[in-house]
Design a protein around this motif. Structure first.
Motif, PDB file in Angstrom:
ATOM      1  N   ALA A  84       0.846  -1.193   0.000  1.00 18.97           N
ATOM      2  CA  ALA A  84       0.000   0.000   0.000  1.00 18.97           C
ATOM      3  C   ALA A  84       0.880   1.241   0.000  1.00 18.97           C
ATOM      4  O   ALA A  84       1.293   1.715   1.044  1.00 18.97           O
ATOM      5  CB  ALA A  84      -0.911  -0.010   1.212  1.00 18.97           C
ATOM      6  N   ASN A  85       1.170   1.763  -1.187  1.00 14.84           N
ATOM      7  CA  ASN A  85       2.048   2.916  -1.262  1.00 14.84           C
ATOM      8  C   ASN A  85       1.376   4.173  -1.796  1.00 14.84           C
ATOM      9  O   ASN A  85       2.016   5.199  -1.945  1.00 14.84           O
ATOM     10  CB  ASN A  85       3.286   2.577  -2.107  1.00 14.84           C
ATOM     11  CG  ASN A  85       2.913   2.056  -3.476  1.00 14.84           C
ATOM     12  OD1 ASN A  85       1.748   2.063  -3.861  1.00 14.84           O
ATOM     13  ND2 ASN A  85       3.899   1.600  -4.216  1.00 14.84           N
ATOM     14  N   CYS A  86       0.064   4.085  -2.096  1.00 19.46           N
ATOM     15  CA  CYS A  86      -0.650   5.251  -2.619  1.00 19.46           C
ATOM     16  C   CYS A  86      -2.159   5.036  -2.533  1.00 19.46           C
ATOM     17  O   CYS A  86      -2.623   3.947  -2.258  1.00 19.46           O
ATOM     18  CB  CYS A  86      -0.247   5.519  -4.064  1.00 19.46           C
ATOM     19  SG  CYS A  86      -0.734   4.198  -5.198  1.00 19.46           S
ATOM     20  N   MET A  87      -2.889   6.120  -2.762  1.00 17.23           N
ATOM     21  CA  MET A  87      -4.346   6.065  -2.911  1.00 17.23           C
ATOM     22  C   MET A  87      -4.695   6.877  -4.156  1.00 17.23           C
ATOM     23  O   MET A  87      -3.837   7.567  -4.707  1.00 17.23           O
ATOM     24  CB  MET A  87      -5.060   6.611  -1.677  1.00 17.23           C
ATOM     25  CG  MET A  87      -4.792   8.062  -1.391  1.00 17.23           C
ATOM     26  SD  MET A  87      -5.772   8.710  -0.027  1.00 17.23           S
ATOM     27  CE  MET A  87      -7.237   9.203  -0.913  1.00 17.23           C
ATOM     28  N   TYR A  88      -5.945   6.775  -4.578  1.00 18.66           N
ATOM     29  CA  TYR A  88      -6.373   7.446  -5.802  1.00 18.66           C
ATOM     30  C   TYR A  88      -7.680   8.211  -5.569  1.00 18.66           C
ATOM     31  O   TYR A  88      -8.553   7.747  -4.844  1.00 18.66           O
ATOM     32  CB  TYR A  88      -6.629   6.426  -6.922  1.00 18.66           C
ATOM     33  CG  TYR A  88      -5.395   5.678  -7.335  1.00 18.66           C
ATOM     34  CD1 TYR A  88      -4.611   6.110  -8.402  1.00 18.66           C
ATOM     35  CD2 TYR A  88      -5.010   4.517  -6.668  1.00 18.66           C
ATOM     36  CE1 TYR A  88      -3.476   5.408  -8.791  1.00 18.66           C
ATOM     37  CE2 TYR A  88      -3.872   3.815  -7.045  1.00 18.66           C
ATOM     38  CZ  TYR A  88      -3.110   4.268  -8.104  1.00 18.66           C
ATOM     39  OH  TYR A  88      -1.997   3.578  -8.472  1.00 18.66           O
ATOM     40  N   ILE A  89      -7.794   9.339  -6.238  1.00 20.30           N
ATOM     41  CA  ILE A  89      -9.034  10.105  -6.322  1.00 20.30           C
ATOM     42  C   ILE A  89      -9.542   9.908  -7.748  1.00 20.30           C
ATOM     43  O   ILE A  89      -8.790  10.106  -8.708  1.00 20.30           O
ATOM     44  CB  ILE A  89      -8.786  11.599  -6.053  1.00 20.30           C
ATOM     45  CG1 ILE A  89      -8.163  11.783  -4.668  1.00 20.30           C
ATOM     46  CG2 ILE A  89     -10.096  12.398  -6.197  1.00 20.30           C
ATOM     47  CD1 ILE A  89      -7.529  13.141  -4.453  1.00 20.30           C
ATOM     48  N   ILE A  90     -10.794   9.509  -7.880  1.00 19.58           N
ATOM     49  CA  ILE A  90     -11.373   9.303  -9.209  1.00 19.58           C
ATOM     50  C   ILE A  90     -11.929  10.647  -9.683  1.00 19.58           C
ATOM     51  O   ILE A  90     -12.870  11.175  -9.090  1.00 19.58           O
ATOM     52  CB  ILE A  90     -12.482   8.232  -9.178  1.00 19.58           C
ATOM     53  CG1 ILE A  90     -11.932   6.917  -8.614  1.00 19.58           C
ATOM     54  CG2 ILE A  90     -13.073   8.036 -10.577  1.00 19.58           C
ATOM     55  CD1 ILE A  90     -13.012   5.902  -8.270  1.00 19.58           C
ATOM     56  N   ALA A 108     -16.801   9.087 -10.061  1.00 20.26           N
ATOM     57  CA  ALA A 108     -16.222  10.420  -9.901  1.00 20.26           C
ATOM     58  C   ALA A 108     -16.361  10.930  -8.472  1.00 20.26           C
ATOM     59  O   ALA A 108     -17.398  10.771  -7.837  1.00 20.26           O
ATOM     60  CB  ALA A 108     -16.883  11.387 -10.867  1.00 20.26           C
ATOM     61  N   ARG A 109     -15.263  11.497  -7.994  1.00 16.46           N
ATOM     62  CA  ARG A 109     -15.128  12.119  -6.667  1.00 16.46           C
ATOM     63  C   ARG A 109     -15.002  11.108  -5.533  1.00 16.46           C
ATOM     64  O   ARG A 109     -14.923  11.486  -4.379  1.00 16.46           O
ATOM     65  CB  ARG A 109     -16.258  13.106  -6.404  1.00 16.46           C
ATOM     66  CG  ARG A 109     -16.299  14.207  -7.468  1.00 16.46           C
ATOM     67  CD  ARG A 109     -17.344  15.223  -7.219  1.00 16.46           C
ATOM     68  NE  ARG A 109     -16.927  16.040  -6.073  1.00 16.46           N
ATOM     69  CZ  ARG A 109     -17.709  16.866  -5.434  1.00 16.46           C
ATOM     70  NH1 ARG A 109     -18.955  17.019  -5.814  1.00 16.46           N
ATOM     71  NH2 ARG A 109     -17.275  17.566  -4.405  1.00 16.46           N
ATOM     72  N   ASP A 110     -14.971   9.814  -5.855  1.00 21.09           N
ATOM     73  CA  ASP A 110     -14.710   8.798  -4.832  1.00 21.09           C
ATOM     74  C   ASP A 110     -13.206   8.618  -4.700  1.00 21.09           C
ATOM     75  O   ASP A 110     -12.434   9.016  -5.569  1.00 21.09           O
ATOM     76  CB  ASP A 110     -15.338   7.455  -5.228  1.00 21.09           C
ATOM     77  CG  ASP A 110     -16.832   7.397  -4.968  1.00 21.09           C
ATOM     78  OD1 ASP A 110     -17.290   7.965  -3.966  1.00 21.09           O
ATOM     79  OD2 ASP A 110     -17.535   6.772  -5.786  1.00 21.09           O
ATOM     80  N   ILE A 111     -12.811   8.002  -3.590  1.00 20.89           N
ATOM     81  CA  ILE A 111     -11.411   7.660  -3.385  1.00 20.89           C
ATOM     82  C   ILE A 111     -11.293   6.151  -3.259  1.00 20.89           C
ATOM     83  O   ILE A 111     -12.233   5.475  -2.844  1.00 20.89           O
ATOM     84  CB  ILE A 111     -10.808   8.360  -2.153  1.00 20.89           C
ATOM     85  CG1 ILE A 111     -11.569   8.009  -0.875  1.00 20.89           C
ATOM     86  CG2 ILE A 111     -10.741   9.853  -2.357  1.00 20.89           C
ATOM     87  CD1 ILE A 111     -10.949   8.559   0.384  1.00 20.89           C
ATOM     88  N   VAL A 112     -10.136   5.638  -3.614  1.00 18.92           N
ATOM     89  CA  VAL A 112      -9.890   4.202  -3.535  1.00 18.92           C
ATOM     90  C   VAL A 112      -8.447   3.996  -3.077  1.00 18.92           C
ATOM     91  O   VAL A 112      -7.556   4.746  -3.443  1.00 18.92           O
ATOM     92  CB  VAL A 112     -10.179   3.506  -4.886  1.00 18.92           C
ATOM     93  CG1 VAL A 112      -9.258   3.975  -5.976  1.00 18.92           C
ATOM     94  CG2 VAL A 112     -10.151   2.010  -4.747  1.00 18.92           C
ATOM     95  N   GLY A 113      -8.254   3.006  -2.223  1.00 16.99           N
ATOM     96  CA  GLY A 113      -6.925   2.712  -1.703  1.00 16.99           C
ATOM     97  C   GLY A 113      -6.630   3.364  -0.374  1.00 16.99           C
ATOM     98  O   GLY A 113      -5.528   3.267   0.142  1.00 16.99           O
TER      99      GLY A 113
END
Length: 111
Positions: A21-27, A46-51
């Motif tokens: 786990a080295n990052c997260m993402y914003i859609i 859109a506007r969700d986050i993942v990770g």
């Protein structure tokens, strides 16, 4: 400067179960499928986050994530993420709200 843009085509896996786990993402736009093998666990848009869960506790990824269609993401690495939440309490509060909402949704699915 903290965010790296990524553009994906349909079917591209950008998080793989078991990876560090080295990052997260914003859609920004598009949709993604969160899955464990063939079993879909959730879809986000859109506007969700993942990770965010793995980046918080540093455990390996609990699921894979694949773009459903053309998807635009912003990637935030772990070190800058922690700097950001140390400087901006509202970011930490937003992450906590997302986690609480997902936990409530999971509880409702079990009932």
């Amino acid at each position: 400067d903290l965010l790296e843009e990524q553009r994906l085509n349909a079917g591209e896996t950008f998080i793989t179960k078991g990876d560090p786990a080295n990052c997260m993402y914003i859609i920004v736009n598009g949709e993604v499928s969160i899955h464990d093998g063939e079993r879909e666990l959730n879809q986000l848009g859109a506007r969700d986050i993942v990770g965010e869960m793995a980046i918080l506790d540093g455990t390996p990824r609990s699921a894979s994530v694949t773009s459903i269609g053309s998807t635009h993401l912003l990637k935030l690495d772990r070190a800058p993420f922690f700097e950001l939440i140390a400087d901006r309490a509202e970011v930490a509060q937003g992450i906590i709200r997302v986690l609480a909402r997902r936990l409530r949704n999971a509880q409702n699915m079990v009932r």
